[in-house]
Design a protein around this motif. Structure first.
Motif, short mmCIF file in Angstrom:
data_model
loop_
_atom_site.label_atom_id
_atom_site.label_comp_id
_atom_site.label_asym_id
_atom_site.label_seq_id
_atom_site.Cartn_x
_atom_site.Cartn_y
_atom_site.Cartn_z
N LEU A 66 0.82 -1.22 0.00
CA LEU A 66 0.00 0.00 0.00
C LEU A 66 0.85 1.27 0.00
O LEU A 66 0.40 2.31 -0.46
N LEU A 67 2.05 1.19 0.51
CA LEU A 67 2.96 2.34 0.49
C LEU A 67 3.83 2.37 -0.77
O LEU A 67 4.02 3.42 -1.38
N ALA A 68 4.36 1.22 -1.16
CA ALA A 68 5.36 1.18 -2.22
C ALA A 68 4.76 1.45 -3.61
O ALA A 68 5.39 2.14 -4.42
N VAL A 69 3.60 0.93 -3.88
CA VAL A 69 3.04 1.09 -5.23
C VAL A 69 2.69 2.55 -5.54
O VAL A 69 3.15 3.09 -6.56
N PRO A 70 1.93 3.26 -4.70
CA PRO A 70 1.65 4.66 -5.03
C PRO A 70 2.89 5.54 -5.00
O PRO A 70 3.05 6.41 -5.87
N LEU A 71 3.77 5.34 -4.02
CA LEU A 71 4.97 6.17 -3.96
C LEU A 71 5.92 5.85 -5.11
O LEU A 71 6.59 6.75 -5.64
#
Length: 146
Positions: A66-71
């Motif tokens: 959830l953090l790595a994909v959008p960032l």
């Protein structure tokens, strides 16, 4: 005395860091085993450890995704355009954010064991309270379902 080309005290320090890192990285399993084999022993302790480990690593992977994909999408598709447009010079915190994101994307693995230990303890402590009830309820299920 040298060990692999390093002075003995430096080699011992590096070995200690590796042991602590690996212990914390495997903390969900180790903490679950500690909870399972406490003096008030849980029913089916190995299953408890396996379930806690799976839930812990599953929560960690979910949070990481959830953090790595959008960032990651932001840093690949949007931030180069902001840099080209000169927004980093106009608004310095945006440049700091880009630099921080680069540092985090390069060195995230150094901090990985800390959330492993925290989530492993949280899952094991929550599940240990109700585990004996779960096992008892699972034994009462009809054989066609279980």
């Amino acid at each position: 005395m040298n060990l692999l080309g390093f002075p003995a005290d430096l080699a011992a320090s590096m070995a200690a860091v590796v042991v602590v890192y690996l212990t914390l990285a495997h903390a969900p399993l180790l903490i679950a085993l500690i909870f399972a084999f406490k003096p008030q022993r849980l029913q089916r302790p190995w299953l408890f450890a396996l379930v806690c480990c799976a839930l812990s690593y599953g929560l960690l992977v979910l949070a990481f995704t959830l953090l790595a994909v959008p960032l990651g999408a932001l840093s690949i598709f949007v931030m180069p355009m902001w840099n080209f447009a000169g927004y980093y010079e106009q608004f310095p915190p945006l440049g700091w954010f880009a630099q921080g994101l680069e540092v985090i994307s390069r060195w995230w693995w150094l901090g990985w064991p800390i959330p492993c230990a925290i989530v492993g303890w949280w899952v094991a402590s929550r599940l240990a309270r109700v585990w004996n009830n779960v096992v008892t309820a699972a034994r009462r299920l009809p054989s066609s379902i279980a």
